[in-house]
Write a protein that holds these residues in place. Structure first.
Motif, PDB file in Angstrom:
ATOM      1  N   ASP A   1     157.604  81.344  88.632  1.00  0.00           N
ATOM      2  CA  ASP A   1     157.413  82.491  87.738  1.00  0.00           C
ATOM      3  C   ASP A   1     155.952  82.741  87.404  1.00  0.00           C
ATOM      4  N   GLY A   2     155.008  82.024  88.076  1.00  0.00           N
ATOM      5  CA  GLY A   2     153.597  82.237  87.852  1.00  0.00           C
ATOM      6  C   GLY A   2     152.987  81.302  86.824  1.00  0.00           C
TER       7      GLY A   2
ATOM      8  N   ASP B   1     151.287  79.523  80.568  1.00  0.00           N
ATOM      9  CA  ASP B   1     151.552  80.893  81.016  1.00  0.00           C
ATOM     10  C   ASP B   1     150.228  81.655  81.023  1.00  0.00           C
ATOM     11  N   PRO B   2     149.680  81.992  82.180  1.00  0.00           N
ATOM     12  CA  PRO B   2     148.385  82.678  82.232  1.00  0.00           C
ATOM     13  C   PRO B   2     148.448  84.111  81.709  1.00  0.00           C
TER      14      PRO B   2
ATOM     15  N   GLY C   1     148.423  83.183  77.869  1.00  0.00           N
ATOM     16  CA  GLY C   1     147.551  82.097  77.437  1.00  0.00           C
ATOM     17  C   GLY C   1     148.277  81.052  76.609  1.00  0.00           C
ATOM     18  N   THR C   2     149.620  81.037  76.627  1.00  0.00           N
ATOM     19  CA  THR C   2     150.409  80.105  75.815  1.00  0.00           C
ATOM     20  C   THR C   2     150.640  78.799  76.572  1.00  0.00           C
ATOM     21  N   LEU C   3     150.399  77.716  75.870  1.00  0.00           N
ATOM     22  CA  LEU C   3     150.663  76.380  76.418  1.00  0.00           C
ATOM     23  C   LEU C   3     151.792  75.765  75.597  1.00  0.00           C
ATOM     24  N   ALA C   4     152.962  75.583  76.213  1.00  0.00           N
ATOM     25  CA  ALA C   4     154.084  74.890  75.581  1.00  0.00           C
ATOM     26  C   ALA C   4     154.078  73.453  76.095  1.00  0.00           C
ATOM     27  N   TRP C   5     154.253  72.505  75.167  1.00  0.00           N
ATOM     28  CA  TRP C   5     154.140  71.116  75.610  1.00  0.00           C
ATOM     29  C   TRP C   5     154.973  70.174  74.739  1.00  0.00           C
TER      30      TRP C   5
END
Length: 477
Positions: free
Chosen positions: A293-294, A359-360, A363-367
């Motif tokens: 999904d990129g 997600d580019p 700009g969200t980083l889920a971790w």
């Protein structure tokens, strides 16, 4: 005074090389002195049994000092490497390849067999060696083979023939069986005693009980061979672990630019730093994977143990993690599934991990994390750890859930994921603060690879207790 097994006594340390070389020099000097005495006795009248005895003892001393010098040389040089075509060593009971030397502290006896009168003379020590009472009398040359092991009788008979028929000195070993069933190894050095006409009148010999020495040599040989096998196994396991690790970790080297749908595309780079205190590869991993999904998967982890078990478990977990990420499973749920996978494994382990999905477009980083150091975020020359969501070590508990958090990354941000072995070093307790101190240098870096190179320069040259991984992701402007 405490004994040598007293609990507080420090463990013995390997001898210093200079000390061993000093012992070798002293042994050589002593060997030369003994050899000089031996040469002096050789020019004296040889019919005197006392002179023959003294010369024989000098011969024994010279042989033993030669043996001592060889052993000290081995002590200085260490265990020699064994070539592929070199025999693995002498097996128990086979003394044909052993040096004809023995301790001068071994029991030593003498004997003389008179061919003209059939008289036999044994010293008291020889009765002790053969466990024979003096009242039973000495054994003749015809009776002696009856106590010798069958496989050694031909050697004894050949030695006796060489001495009596050919008039040559003899030097060899044979094993005897005592009345109580025990076995001893006897080393015999002999020579013919000639009459006035130059014919052999008798055979005189010195016999030594070298059983303890031979047992020690067999034990040393087995220990040496066991050590060599252990070294070969360790080298093989290390090679297999390295090959497995290289096959599993990402094939890219240097920077990997992941395509994106906006200005937030990632530039990633990673590096594996081996332990300086262990020859075995650990279960550390890193991964950066472009998802369908990129979005991009970023993960690092660390399993307990070393060698093939750790790397094979790492390969299993990393494969499962990649599959779940490709299927779109959220990072928190991924951690829960990995925990269940470890619980169901035949050889469960403990491990820590962090899993990020970037997600580019937004700009969200889920971790999420499982008992692992938090990612470090560097922005505008300042670094900080991300707030840590709850999560226990993988394999530590059953039916646990893992929280998931998210943060927005901005263009120019640098995200660092690492295992804790990166900062646990012998010479300093660096901790995360040392990594955060790299922020000004990261601000000057142009690529993720430049950032990784900075980390390796700072932490790669110092001896570390464990192996480590570092992964850097830099958000494009």
């Amino acid at each position: 005074m405490p004994s040598h097994t007293f609990a507080d006594r420090p463990a013995p340390q390997p001898p210093e090389r200079d000390a061993v070389e000093a012992l070798i020099s002293r042994t050589r000097r002593l060997r030369g002195d003994v050899d000089a005495v031996r040469r002096d006795t050789s020019v004296i009248e040889e019919d005197d049994p006392q002179v023959r005895w003294q010369r024989a003892l000098c011969d024994l001393a010279v042989h033993q000092l030669d043996d001592l010098g060889e052993h000290l040389g081995q002590l200085k040089d260490g265990i020699p490497e064994q070539a592929d075509d070199e025999p693995a060593g002498v097996t128990t009971g086979d003394t044909t390849d052993l040096p004809r030397t023995g301790s001068i502290l071994s029991r030593v006896g003498s004997a003389e067999w008179d061919l003209l009168t059939d008289e036999v003379s044994w010293s008291d020590e020889l009765y002790q060696i053969f466990a024979r009472s003096p009242e039973s009398g000495p054994l003749s040359l015809d009776e002696l083979p009856s106590l010798v092991l069958a496989e050694d009788q031909p050697l004894l008979m050949s030695m006796v023939t060489d001495c009596l028929v050919d008039g040559r000195p003899i030097d060899g070993e044979f094993r005897i069986l005592l009345p109580d069933g025990r076995m001893r190894t006897v080393h015999m050095m002999g020579e013919p005693v000639l009459d006035a006409d130059g014919c052999t009148a008798s055979m005189w010999a010195v016999l030594r009980d070298v059983s303890r020495l031979r047992r020690s040599q067999h034990l040393m040989s087995r220990t040496r061979d066991s050590l060599r096998r252990g070294q070969q196994i360790a080298r093989t396991e290390h090679r297999m672990a390295v090959e497995l690790q290289e096959a599993v970790l990402p094939p890219w080297r240097g920077s990997l630019s992941t395509p994106g749908r906006g200005p937030g595309a990632l530039d990633t780079a990673a590096h594996y730093l081996p332990s300086e205190s262990s020859n075995l590869i650990g279960g550390d991993w890193y991964d950066a994977l472009q998802l369908p999904d990129g979005r991009t998967l970023l993960t690092v982890g660390d399993l307990t143990g070393h060698g093939i078990p750790a790397t094979s478990a790492m390969a299993m977990l990393l494969g499962a993690l990649r599959g779940m990420a490709m299927a779109g499973i959220e990072p928190g749920a991924v951690m829960g599934h990995l925990n269940q996978l470890i619980e169901s494994s035949v050889q469960p382990v403990l491990g820590s991990a962090v899993c990020c999905r970037y997600d580019p477009a937004t700009g969200t980083l889920a971790w999420a994390q499982a008992g692992h150091p938090a990612p470090l975020l560097f922005r505008n020359g300042v670094g900080r750890p991300l707030p840590t969501p709850d999560g226990v070590l993988l394999g530590a508990a059953s039916a646990v859930s893992y929280e998931q958090d998210q943060v927005t990354l901005l263009p120019g941000d640098v995200l660092m994921l690492h295992t804790d072995g990166l900062t646990r070093q012998r010479d300093r307790s660096a901790g995360p603060d040392a990594l955060l101190g790299l922020a000004p240098r990261f601000a000057q870096a142009r690529t993720a690879q430049d950032c990784v190179r900075t980390v390796v320069e700072e932490f790669g040259g110092t001896e570390r207790l464990d192996d480590a991984c570092v992964l850097v992701a830099r958000v494009g402007a």
